[in-house]
Motif scaffolding. Structure first.
Motif, PDB file in Angstrom:
ATOM      1  N   ASP A   8       0.834  -1.205   0.000  1.00 34.37           N
ATOM      2  CA  ASP A   8       0.000   0.000   0.000  1.00 34.37           C
ATOM      3  C   ASP A   8       0.868   1.253   0.000  1.00 34.37           C
ATOM      4  OD1 ASP A   8       1.019  -0.504   2.506  1.00 34.37           O
ATOM      5  OD2 ASP A   8      -0.797   0.073   3.585  1.00 34.37           O
ATOM      6  N   GLY A   9       1.979   1.190  -0.720  1.00 37.94           N
ATOM      7  CA  GLY A   9       2.970   2.246  -0.697  1.00 37.94           C
ATOM      8  C   GLY A   9       2.447   3.627  -1.046  1.00 37.94           C
ATOM      9  N   GLU A  10       1.588   3.724  -2.065  1.00 38.29           N
ATOM     10  CA  GLU A  10       1.086   5.040  -2.469  1.00 38.29           C
ATOM     11  C   GLU A  10       0.248   5.670  -1.350  1.00 38.29           C
ATOM     12  OE1 GLU A  10       2.000   6.818  -5.090  1.00 38.29           O
ATOM     13  OE2 GLU A  10       3.390   5.137  -5.383  1.00 38.29           O
ATOM     14  N   LYS A  11      -0.542   4.857  -0.679  1.00 35.58           N
ATOM     15  CA  LYS A  11      -1.339   5.361   0.440  1.00 35.58           C
ATOM     16  C   LYS A  11      -0.438   5.830   1.573  1.00 35.58           C
ATOM     17  CE  LYS A  11      -4.855   3.885   3.787  1.00 35.58           C
ATOM     18  NZ  LYS A  11      -5.718   2.754   4.233  1.00 35.58           N
ATOM     19  N   LEU A  12       0.607   5.066   1.859  1.00 29.33           N
ATOM     20  CA  LEU A  12       1.527   5.429   2.929  1.00 29.33           C
ATOM     21  C   LEU A  12       2.289   6.712   2.582  1.00 29.33           C
ATOM     22  CD1 LEU A  12       3.021   1.967   3.966  1.00 29.33           C
ATOM     23  CD2 LEU A  12       1.058   3.183   4.934  1.00 29.33           C
ATOM     24  N   LYS A  13       2.716   6.835   1.340  1.00 31.96           N
ATOM     25  CA  LYS A  13       3.442   8.042   0.923  1.00 31.96           C
ATOM     26  C   LYS A  13       2.553   9.282   1.012  1.00 31.96           C
ATOM     27  CE  LYS A  13       5.222   6.302  -2.962  1.00 31.96           C
ATOM     28  NZ  LYS A  13       6.004   6.254  -4.236  1.00 31.96           N
ATOM     29  N   ALA A  14       1.273   9.135   0.687  1.00 31.44           N
ATOM     30  CA  ALA A  14       0.360  10.279   0.753  1.00 31.44           C
ATOM     31  C   ALA A  14       0.247  10.818   2.178  1.00 31.44           C
ATOM     32  CB  ALA A  14      -1.012   9.880   0.226  1.00 31.44           C
ATOM     33  N   LYS A  15       0.343   9.916   3.148  1.00 31.64           N
ATOM     34  CA  LYS A  15       0.218  10.339   4.548  1.00 31.64           C
ATOM     35  C   LYS A  15       1.436  11.104   5.042  1.00 31.64           C
ATOM     36  CE  LYS A  15      -3.032   6.793   6.084  1.00 31.64           C
ATOM     37  NZ  LYS A  15      -3.324   5.756   7.098  1.00 31.64           N
ATOM     38  N   LEU A  16       2.511  11.079   4.280  1.00 29.19           N
ATOM     39  CA  LEU A  16       3.725  11.775   4.700  1.00 29.19           C
ATOM     40  C   LEU A  16       3.626  13.293   4.550  1.00 29.19           C
ATOM     41  CD1 LEU A  16       6.446   9.369   3.281  1.00 29.19           C
ATOM     42  CD2 LEU A  16       5.624   9.554   5.645  1.00 29.19           C
ATOM     43  N   ALA A  17       2.595  13.770   3.896  1.00 26.97           N
ATOM     44  CA  ALA A  17       2.439  15.222   3.740  1.00 26.97           C
ATOM     45  C   ALA A  17       2.337  15.913   5.091  1.00 26.97           C
ATOM     46  CB  ALA A  17       1.204  15.529   2.896  1.00 26.97           C
ATOM     47  N   LYS A  18       1.766  15.207   6.071  1.00 27.46           N
ATOM     48  CA  LYS A  18       1.587  15.826   7.394  1.00 27.46           C
ATOM     49  C   LYS A  18       2.910  16.040   8.122  1.00 27.46           C
ATOM     50  CE  LYS A  18      -3.137  14.277   8.327  1.00 27.46           C
ATOM     51  NZ  LYS A  18      -4.015  13.521   9.256  1.00 27.46           N
ATOM     52  N   ILE A  19       3.916  15.260   7.806  1.00 32.23           N
ATOM     53  CA  ILE A  19       5.214  15.479   8.438  1.00 32.23           C
ATOM     54  C   ILE A  19       6.135  16.296   7.536  1.00 32.23           C
ATOM     55  CG2 ILE A  19       6.208  13.292   7.613  1.00 32.23           C
ATOM     56  CD1 ILE A  19       7.731  13.138  10.280  1.00 32.23           C
ATOM     57  N   ARG A  20       5.906  16.248   6.229  1.00 32.84           N
ATOM     58  CA  ARG A  20       6.735  17.003   5.295  1.00 32.84           C
ATOM     59  C   ARG A  20       6.466  18.497   5.372  1.00 32.84           C
ATOM     60  NH1 ARG A  20       4.905  14.945   1.126  1.00 32.84           N
ATOM     61  NH2 ARG A  20       6.447  13.303   0.755  1.00 32.84           N
ATOM     62  N   THR A  21       5.209  18.890   5.546  1.00 32.07           N
ATOM     63  CA  THR A  21       4.818  20.290   5.413  1.00 32.07           C
ATOM     64  C   THR A  21       5.275  21.200   6.552  1.00 32.07           C
ATOM     65  OG1 THR A  21       2.884  19.590   4.131  1.00 32.07           O
ATOM     66  CG2 THR A  21       2.830  21.813   5.057  1.00 32.07           C
ATOM     67  N   PRO A  22       5.078  20.853   7.820  1.00 36.58           N
ATOM     68  CA  PRO A  22       5.451  21.764   8.910  1.00 36.58           C
ATOM     69  C   PRO A  22       6.963  22.024   8.940  1.00 36.58           C
ATOM     70  CG  PRO A  22       3.952  20.061   9.694  1.00 36.58           C
ATOM     71  CD  PRO A  22       4.407  19.645   8.333  1.00 36.58           C
ATOM     72  N   PRO A  23       7.375  23.238   9.292  1.00 30.93           N
ATOM     73  CA  PRO A  23       8.809  23.552   9.298  1.00 30.93           C
ATOM     74  C   PRO A  23       9.595  22.862  10.405  1.00 30.93           C
ATOM     75  CG  PRO A  23       7.532  25.422  10.105  1.00 30.93           C
ATOM     76  CD  PRO A  23       6.551  24.433   9.557  1.00 30.93           C
ATOM     77  N   LEU A  24       8.930  22.486  11.489  1.00 30.15           N
ATOM     78  CA  LEU A  24       9.630  21.857  12.612  1.00 30.15           C
ATOM     79  C   LEU A  24       8.768  20.746  13.197  1.00 30.15           C
ATOM     80  CD1 LEU A  24      11.901  21.772  14.771  1.00 30.15           C
ATOM     81  CD2 LEU A  24      10.624  23.503  16.036  1.00 30.15           C
ATOM     82  N   THR A  25       9.381  19.613  13.440  1.00 32.80           N
ATOM     83  CA  THR A  25       8.697  18.493  14.074  1.00 32.80           C
ATOM     84  C   THR A  25       9.559  17.975  15.211  1.00 32.80           C
ATOM     85  OG1 THR A  25       7.523  17.821  12.056  1.00 32.80           O
ATOM     86  CG2 THR A  25       7.839  16.134  13.755  1.00 32.80           C
ATOM     87  N   LEU A  26       8.925  17.723  16.337  1.00 35.74           N
ATOM     88  CA  LEU A  26       9.603  17.108  17.470  1.00 35.74           C
ATOM     89  C   LEU A  26       9.052  15.707  17.663  1.00 35.74           C
ATOM     90  CD1 LEU A  26       9.577  20.073  20.030  1.00 35.74           C
ATOM     91  CD2 LEU A  26      11.491  19.284  18.618  1.00 35.74           C
ATOM     92  N   ALA A  27       9.908  14.723  17.538  1.00 32.81           N
ATOM     93  CA  ALA A  27       9.507  13.362  17.848  1.00 32.81           C
ATOM     94  C   ALA A  27       9.741  13.145  19.337  1.00 32.81           C
ATOM     95  CB  ALA A  27      10.316  12.362  17.027  1.00 32.81           C
ATOM     96  N   VAL A  28       8.677  12.841  20.056  1.00 32.81           N
ATOM     97  CA  VAL A  28       8.786  12.567  21.483  1.00 32.81           C
ATOM     98  C   VAL A  28       8.891  11.060  21.649  1.00 32.81           C
ATOM     99  CG1 VAL A  28       7.700  12.799  23.746  1.00 32.81           C
ATOM    100  CG2 VAL A  28       7.446  14.629  22.046  1.00 32.81           C
ATOM    101  N   ILE A  29      10.002  10.629  22.200  1.00 30.09           N
ATOM    102  CA  ILE A  29      10.296   9.204  22.318  1.00 30.09           C
ATOM    103  C   ILE A  29      10.069   8.742  23.748  1.00 30.09           C
ATOM    104  CG2 ILE A  29      11.974   7.400  21.875  1.00 30.09           C
ATOM    105  CD1 ILE A  29      11.192   9.157  19.421  1.00 30.09           C
ATOM    106  N   SER A  30       9.189   7.771  23.908  1.00 36.07           N
ATOM    107  CA  SER A  30       8.983   7.146  25.212  1.00 36.07           C
ATOM    108  C   SER A  30      10.149   6.203  25.472  1.00 36.07           C
ATOM    109  CB  SER A  30       7.655   6.379  25.223  1.00 36.07           C
ATOM    110  OG  SER A  30       7.534   5.615  26.397  1.00 36.07           O
TER     111      SER A  30
END
Length: 204
Positions: free
Chosen positions: A93-115
């Motif tokens: 389902d690669g195309e579907k998964l790639k489409a969801k990457l827009a939410k992380i690609r667009t914002p200028p800064l992302t913080l991954a919070v690691i448990s």
């Protein structure tokens, strides 16, 4: 944006509990921004350090600090997203998964919070919850600074290959990706739960 945040209190310094009508008013209208609407400018280096300092002031049973942060921004962030695209390309389902990457690609800064639970008497569940509190505090603090913020996970928070790309170690999990930036449009209010359906008083 210039923000004035008090210095952290010294160890054992009194921290009085005081009413804050402004905080109540802020929380009454708090609303996450769409990740797709987040643009430059993102938090400055000073704002980012302040956000991280505020995010660690969460309930933490045992004072374990069972979490850590991975900062994703600039060209390094785009390389990370490129790595996720490569992972997605190998899935049915690669195309579907790639489409969801827009939410992380667009914002200028992302913080991954690691448990990052620690060996201790404190139950792992409580340590995981503390990481969630870090995510929520990041969102609140960023919005109090005037930035848009969005806390999400999506497939790349659970995919083993994506976790290796991010650099997670044994036992670690992504509590959330907190996306930050200046919102291009005001978020609209959404439906909220009816308290009558989710609150009960225990009477034995």
């Amino acid at each position: 944006m210039a923000h004035s945040v008090p210095a952290a209190p010294l160890f054992a310094e009194p921290a009085p509990i005081e009413a804050s009508p402004e905080t109540l008013a802020f929380l009454a209208r708090r609303r996450s921004a769409s990740a797709m609407a987040l643009r430059e400018p993102g938090p400055s280096e000073d704002d980012l350090l302040t956000l991280l300092r505020l995010a660690t002031r969460v309930p933490d049973h045992g004072k374990l600090a069972p979490w850590r942060f991975v900062v994703l921004q600039g060209e390094a962030k785009q390389r990370f997203v490129g790595g996720l695209e490569a992972i997605a390309a190998g899935r049915p389902d690669g195309e579907k998964l790639k489409a969801k990457l827009a939410k992380i690609r667009t914002p200028p800064l992302t913080l991954a919070v690691i448990s990052h639970p620690k060996p201790a008497e404190i139950p792992e569940w409580e340590q995981r919850l503390s990481a969630g509190a870090v995510c929520m505090t990041l969102v609140i603090a960023a919005q109090a600074m005037g930035y848009g913020a969005n806390w999400i996970t999506d497939w790349y928070a659970y995919d083993d290959d994506a976790l290796r790309l991010l650099g997670l170690t044994e036992g670690e999990r992504v509590a959330g990706y907190v996306h930050l930036g200046t919102t291009a449009e005001a978020p609209l209010e959404r439906v909220r739960p009816d308290l009558g359906t989710i609150v009960e008083t225990w009477d034995g």
